[in-house]
Design an enzyme around this catalytic site. Structure first.
Site, PDB file in Angstrom:
ATOM      1  CE  LYS A   5      41.915   5.823  -6.725  1.00 22.90           C
ATOM      2  NZ  LYS A   5      42.723   7.063  -6.595  1.00 22.90           N
ATOM      3  CE  LYS A  11      38.828  14.182  -5.379  1.00 20.89           C
ATOM      4  NZ  LYS A  11      38.498  13.441  -4.138  1.00 20.89           N
ATOM      5  CE  LYS A  30      51.107  15.532  -5.180  1.00 22.46           C
ATOM      6  NZ  LYS A  30      52.264  16.439  -5.036  1.00 22.46           N
TER       7      LYS A  30
END
Length: 409
Positions: free
Chosen positions: A167, A264, A267
């Site tokens: 992240k 991949k 969103k």
């Protein structure tokens, strides 16, 4: 139907279907058997005497899920829910986890995304009468159990986790002691796996279907459960307080970004054209597929390393289901059928296949949102009902936990 799809229908008896297609996500991706929910469950509970099992999984409230979410998780959740097995599916919209984003969301945005996610789950076929569907934040036991588990969670183990590093766009070998991560890292993101463990253990989950990138977190959950069980015992049975959940990684292909097929579908990607959302119109689907990145190599072949864009399109077709594939054939088995197509025709074929699959979901989503607008309590009532069902199960767990700790009655 496009000319390319029509030609395939004539030459190869091609037709589209809603199916539970499973395949391996690494190495040679093949379909050895049609893996049904019953087979999956039997594999994980072999030898157990009680037939009733709990399957738990969560989804972030990011709004409308994308095609990768649907093919990798939601469609399988639906099939599991509709199977004839003795199973209680618990699907949680994990809005507490949503607070760990690097940039905090505005309240109105998160509120809307939660409603969109719930409506999408219903539109994809999840039935609130067959499954327990609720918002994580509506059940205070999640936070309570997280604190209890945190008291015995290893900082060293959490430091080795890759999620917070991913992240923060850090390498997997980044250390917490280095100045930059230490200053930027927030406790919520760092302790994310403890809350995830609480989510799972709260429901005494037997099986947790997740992506391969979550394997580390489920192993951590099992370690927390083992550690707790070694220290505390159920005061009534003198047995273990928590079950040890088993991970199930569905053998489906990862659906990749349309604009960057080595990553991949996500969103979080800044380009909307990188993903197909479940509510995209037919025109939007065709437009995004037409712009999808492929390569300059002639012909159609399957090689995810050399031709990631073309291979991703074939993966999507394969995952949607093709009745002519034998039990030993994988996505590469589609190549002879698709070999007469140009890249543009392949894109049109994939667009038509996706649109056929998503059209009923899109229409149902519109109807759900329309009903919620007419009756503002529609989605709220579903969420509250799900929370009440989840609360009964969670309270049973927490009663045992509190007694084991010494502050329950």
């Amino acid at each position: 139907m496009s000319a390319s799809l029509s030609r395939l229908a004539t030459s190869s008896r091609w037709h589209l279907r809603v199916s539970y297609s499973c395949r391996h996500s690494s190495g040679v991706r093949s379909l050895s058997t049609h893996t049904t929910p019953k087979v999956i469950i039997s594999k994980h509970i072999e030898g157990r005497k009680d037939p009733g099992i709990t399957v738990f999984s969560g989804i972030q409230p990011t709004g409308i899920p994308h095609l990768g979410n649907y093919l990798g998780a939601l469609r399988q959740w639906r099939d599991l829910q509709n199977s004839d097995t003795e199973v209680t599916p618990v699907f949680c919209i994990v809005d507490l986890h949503a607070l760990t984003t690097v940039n905090p969301q505005e309240a109105a945005v998160l509120r809307q995304r939660k409603r969109e996610t719930l409506a999408s789950l219903l539109a994809a076929g999840l039935d609130p009468e067959k499954s327990i569907i609720y918002f994580q934040s509506s059940l205070q036991y999640h936070a309570e159990l997280m604190w209890i588990l945190s008291c015995n969670a290893s900082m060293g183990y959490l430091t080795r986790m890759t999620q917070w590093k991913s992240k923060m766009e850090l390498p997997d070998d980044a250390e917490l002691t280095t100045s930059s991560p230490g200053k930027q890292l927030k406790l919520g993101l760092f302790s994310y796996p403890v809350l995830q463990a609480a989510d799972i253990l709260l429901h005494q989950a037997d099986i947790v279907p997740v992506g391969a990138d979550q394997r580390q977190h489920i192993e951590f959950t099992r370690e927390l459960a083992k550690g707790f069980n070694n220290i505390y015992k159920d005061e009534k049975t003198y047995g273990d307080v928590f079950k040890l959940p088993k991970i199930h990684i569905p053998p489906t292909a990862r659906i990749m970004s349309l604009t960057d097929p080595v990553e991949k579908m996500s969103k979080s990607h800044p380009k909307e054209s990188s993903r197909i959302e479940l509510t995209d119109s037919s025109d939007a689907i065709r437009r995004k597929l037409q712009k999808s990145v492929t390569d300059s190599i002639e012909g159609i072949s399957y090689d995810p390393d050399v031709r990631p864009g073309i291979s991703n399109l074939i993966d999507i077709l394969y995952t949607l289901g093709h009745p002519d594939l034998g039990s030993s054939k994988g996505p590469e088995g589609l190549v002879p059928i698709l070999s007469t197509l140009s890249k543009l025709e392949l894109k049109r074929t994939v667009a038509d296949a996706i649109d056929t699959e998503l059209r009923p979901i899109r229409e149902k989503y519109v109807n759900i949102m329309k009903e919620d607008k007419q009756d503002s309590g529609f989605l709220d009532n579903i969420a509250v009902t799900g929370m009440e069902r989840a609360k009964k199960r969670a309270k049973s767990t927490m009663d045992v936990v509190r007694l084991a700790l010494g502050y329950g009655h």
